[in-house]
Design a protein around this motif. Structure first.
Motif, mmCIF file in Angstrom:
data_model
loop_
_atom_site.group_PDB
_atom_site.id
_atom_site.type_symbol
_atom_site.label_atom_id
_atom_site.label_comp_id
_atom_site.label_asym_id
_atom_site.label_seq_id
_atom_site.Cartn_x
_atom_site.Cartn_y
_atom_site.Cartn_z
ATOM 1 N N ALA A 1 -5.065 2.202 -10.499
ATOM 2 C CA ALA A 1 -6.101 1.118 -9.811
ATOM 3 C C ALA A 1 -5.500 -0.021 -9.224
ATOM 4 N N ASP A 2 -4.344 -0.304 -9.618
ATOM 5 C CA ASP A 2 -3.710 -1.557 -8.948
ATOM 6 C C ASP A 2 -2.892 -1.242 -7.537
ATOM 7 N N GLU B 1 -8.674 3.634 1.159
ATOM 8 C CA GLU B 1 -9.250 3.238 2.308
ATOM 9 C C GLU B 1 -8.939 4.417 3.449
ATOM 10 N N LYS C 1 -2.856 0.239 -3.966
ATOM 11 C CA LYS C 1 -3.979 0.428 -2.759
ATOM 12 C C LYS C 1 -3.267 1.627 -1.899
ATOM 13 N N ALA D 1 -5.955 7.980 -8.304
ATOM 14 C CA ALA D 1 -6.159 6.814 -8.049
ATOM 15 C C ALA D 1 -7.049 5.948 -9.044
ATOM 16 N N THR E 1 -12.121 1.700 -5.553
ATOM 17 C CA THR E 1 -11.953 0.542 -4.577
ATOM 18 C C THR E 1 -10.668 0.269 -4.066
ATOM 19 N N ASN E 2 -9.726 1.225 -4.350
ATOM 20 C CA ASN E 2 -8.413 1.031 -3.808
ATOM 21 C C ASN E 2 -7.810 1.795 -2.899
ATOM 22 N N TYR F 1 0.857 -1.174 -0.040
ATOM 23 C CA TYR F 1 -0.041 0.101 -0.068
ATOM 24 C C TYR F 1 0.890 1.126 0.018
#
Length: 413
Positions: free
Chosen positions: A257-258, A286, A260, A253, A283-284, A233
């Motif tokens: 996309a790969d 947080e 995190k 991002a 989706t990557n 990450y």
């Protein structure tokens, strides 16, 4: 040597307070007599000089008359000057080192130092000395509109806390300080953490029109250790405000996309940033919320790299120090002092601020080349341990102090 340190807060609030307290600690541990001057507040650290501390101004509450008087006091506080003068008479320091003193203490204390014939050095961690709103940034853009003494631009731009009242007050403050020659007459030497801020000040004030030196922030890098491995990450950590450029990171991002991305922090822009991430269907990414101490260090020490996507001219981001101390390279924007610390291709990569595709490309370059990223991290750790430790900081600080004292018995010149 007896040194008096002055700063508007006497409790940990942000990076400016870390600089202030760490300077005091380093001096005290080397047997210097350190005197403190600040404002009184609940939660303050203990100090034998707290009886001299003043109450902070109140210019946002009460009647119209009390607010007007509060604004007047934030420009030039006679109470602060008198209390500071009494402290100087009582303690008789050899030298005064001031940090952020505007609004709460005001530059009136510089006049007291001048009248007592005690030289002053001033550490600038923001742009308040040349910009009414501290940042040279507002409403999503870099701004130098007040250059040349055009402080009325602050009112036109409504750039101080996006408030007309604060902008008017800050404009008046700048004109008063400028007319009194506060910055030229009463400060012997300015200290900047970045070459960028020094050169930017020269652009506003003129080359060779003031004395200055470089004093990088105190930070003990050697106390942190590099993890032998890292997880998959990238990391951003810091306050979630517009000028930090987290929206640019979220847009980048999409094109990476790969990768995190973990985001640590909170602030006024948090809700809008979470909403943007939802709109972009990321989706990557947080959001982890605020973290401090060991919790933060645990995440930081295992990141592939750290991202500093600021869109304003950061002077000297502590997050870069922290990243380097753990051997993590940095992908940073080309703003302020960031390129000086990162040194493109050595301790990380620099990209053009606001360019999300360029940011995505830089992140992808390190993500796809873990060996290169690890080598940059190793170089960053060596640099950090060499440049940022107590002894190195003290050597530079002592050199500045001795130079000022040797050159003049006071700030009159």
């Amino acid at each position: 040597m007896k040194v008096l340190l002055a700063h508007k807060f006497f409790q940990l609030i942000g990076g400016a307070e870390v600089f202030f307290f760490e300077t005091g600690r380093v001096l005290e541990e080397r047997n210097h007599d350190v005197i403190y001057f600040s404002t009184s507040a609940e939660g303050n650290k203990a100090s034998p000089h707290s009886d001299y501390f003043i109450d902070p101004p109140n210019y946002s509450e009460g009647s119209f008359i009390s607010r007007v008087l509060g604004i007047r006091r934030m420009i030039y506080s006679r109470d602060a000057k008198q209390s500071f003068a009494r402290l100087l008479a009582e303690t008789k320091p050899d030298l005064i080192h001031v940090f952020a003193i505007h609004v709460h203490l005001t530059p009136s204390i510089l006049v007291a130092a001048y009248e007592a014939n005690i030289p002053v050095v001033m550490s600038c961690n923001d742009y308040k000395h040349i910009c009414p709103n501290y940042k040279m940034y507002h409403h999503g853009r870099i701004c130098t509109d007040c250059k040349g003494g055009k402080f009325y631009k602050a009112i036109i731009n409504k750039c101080c806390k996006e408030s007309l009242a604060f902008s008017v007050a800050s404009c008046l403050e700048a004109y008063v300080h400028n007319s009194l020659g506060i910055y030229r007459k009463y400060v012997h030497t300015y200290l900047f953490a970045s070459e960028f801020m020094a050169r930017e000040t020269e652009r506003f004030w003129g080359v060779d029109s003031f004395r200055w030196g470089i004093l990088r922030n105190p930070f003990n890098s050697k106390q942190f250790h590099v993890s032998e491995s890292c997880d998959d990450y990238a990391l951003f950590f810091g306050r979630l405000v517009g000028e930090k450029g987290v929206d640019v990171l979220l847009k980048a991002a999409i094109h990476a996309a790969d990768i995190k991305i973990k985001i640590i922090g909170n602030g006024p822009a948090e809700d809008s940033l979470r909403a943007l991430a939802g709109e972009l269907r990321l989706t990557n990414v947080e959001f982890l919320g605020p973290m401090w101490g060991d919790d933060l260090n645990s995440i930081l020490s295992r990141a592939r790299f750290v991202v500093v996507p600021s869109v304003w001219h950061e002077n000297f981001p502590y997050v870069i120090n922290q990243a380097f101390a753990f051997g993590r390279p940095v992908v940073g924007s080309d703003r302020g002092g960031i390129p000086e610390l990162v040194s493109h291709g050595e301790r990380g990569l620099i990209y053009a601020a606001h360019d999300e595709r360029a940011l995505a490309a830089a992140m992808t370059e390190l993500w796809d080349n873990p060996v290169r990223a690890a080598e940059m991290g190793r170089v960053a750790k060596l640099f950090s341990d060499s440049e940022f430790n107590d002894e190195r900081f003290y050597q530079r600080l002592e050199s500045v102090y001795k130079g000022v004292l040797d050159e003049s018995s006071g700030p009159r010149r």
